[in-house]
Design an enzyme around this catalytic site. Structure first.
Site, short mmCIF file in Angstrom:
data_model
loop_
_atom_site.label_atom_id
_atom_site.label_comp_id
_atom_site.label_asym_id
_atom_site.label_seq_id
_atom_site.Cartn_x
_atom_site.Cartn_y
_atom_site.Cartn_z
N LYS A 59 0.82 -1.22 0.00
CA LYS A 59 0.00 0.00 0.00
C LYS A 59 0.85 1.26 0.00
CE LYS A 59 -4.14 -2.04 1.99
NZ LYS A 59 -5.09 -2.10 3.12
N LYS A 140 -4.72 -9.42 -5.90
CA LYS A 140 -6.00 -9.79 -5.30
C LYS A 140 -7.07 -8.77 -5.69
CE LYS A 140 -6.18 -7.28 -0.92
NZ LYS A 140 -6.65 -7.37 0.47
N LYS A 143 -11.37 -3.72 -2.98
CA LYS A 143 -12.38 -2.66 -3.08
C LYS A 143 -11.75 -1.29 -3.29
CE LYS A 143 -12.89 -2.19 1.97
NZ LYS A 143 -11.97 -3.26 2.35
#
Length: 274
Positions: A59, A140, A143
């Site tokens: 991230k 993956k 959202k």
């Protein structure tokens, strides 16, 4: 931020309730013991331990290394969420296994220093451990993916679901097979189809024999739409009964507080805060 969090809590509970037909789920939107235990656990973990977690590195790389302390310590808050209720088993996706190892390490470290108190919870993995992105099957499904076509949401309309599967990345071979290493895109579709239909991967592949990937994408989309239909119907009912949602949230908070308060008080005594 508080209003946003409460709105997300209501939405999250509605999703859980739509999926879960047993006793009322007990959400925990207003239980300060979570953050109190999180702070105590944060004092027990070394900085490099958090910096080496895969999700933090991934991230922060996407954010050009501009990650916040809140993001860095979020796995410790997750640990507090679990340990506060002395959980023994936790259902997680494959991407959360490393975070569960942190939970186990924190429980073990706390017990070693203050005596046996927390159980070391075990991970429960489903047969489909990770859903891959429709646009990048090496990653993956998330959202937070900026590519809106990469992720299928329960709230998507049938038209949106069909469009996303039409645009799903596959390859130049039209046959439906399951080989994640050499054909990750098609294999991801097969895995999704297997998960929503409840059929073994081998049976899904057998049923896909003679169907080209373009048609197979639509077949998978239809299976997903069918799976989501009753859940979406239940969500719509809950949206129309906001008073019921509010009452369950309040009851859930009270129940969670009843369970969490004595555990947190005992932790504070053990570490010398009381």
């Amino acid at each position: 931020m508080a209003l946003h969090s409460m709105r997300k809590t209501r939405e999250c509970w509605s999703f859980i309730r739509a999926l879960h037909k047993g006793p009322e789920a007990a959400p925990v939107p207003q239980v300060p013991e979570h953050t109190q235990l999180s702070w105590i656990l944060t004092c027990m973990v070394r900085l490099p331990r958090l910096q080496h977690l895969h999700q933090w590195k991934a991230k922060t790389a996407r954010q050009k290394h501009d990650g916040t302390v809140g993001l860095l310590t979020y796995p410790v808050l997750q640990a507090a969420d679990i340990l506060l209720y002395k959980s023994t088993h936790v259902p997680v996706g494959e991407d959360q296994v490393q975070h569960m190892e942190l939970v186990q390490d924190l429980a073990r470290g706390f017990n070693k220093k203050y005596g046996e108190f927390f159980p070391e919870p075990k991970s429960i993995l489903t047969s489909m451990k990770k859903v891959k992105s429709l646009r990048d099957p090496s990653a993956k499904m998330s959202k937070s993916d900026p590519d809106k076509l990469a992720t299928v949401r329960i709230t998507d309309s049938p038209e949106e679901i069909v469009q996303k599967f039409r645009k799903a990345v596959t390859d130049f071979t039209s046959e439906v097979t399951y080989d994640p290493a050499s054909r990750p895109g098609v294999s991801n579709l097969v895995a999704i189809h297997s998960a929503v239909s409840g059929l073994p991967v081998e049976e899904v592949v057998r049923q896909g024999a003679g169907i080209d990937t373009a048609r197979y994408k639509l077949l998978v989309a239809d299976a997903v739409i069918e799976k989501f239909a009753p859940i979406k119907s239940e969500l719509e009912k809950l949206k129309l009964d906001k008073d019921h949602v509010e009452k369950v949230l309040q009851a859930g908070s009270a129940k969670a507080k009843e369970l969490a308060y004595p555990v947190c008080q005992e932790v504070k005594k053990l570490v010398g805060l009381l």
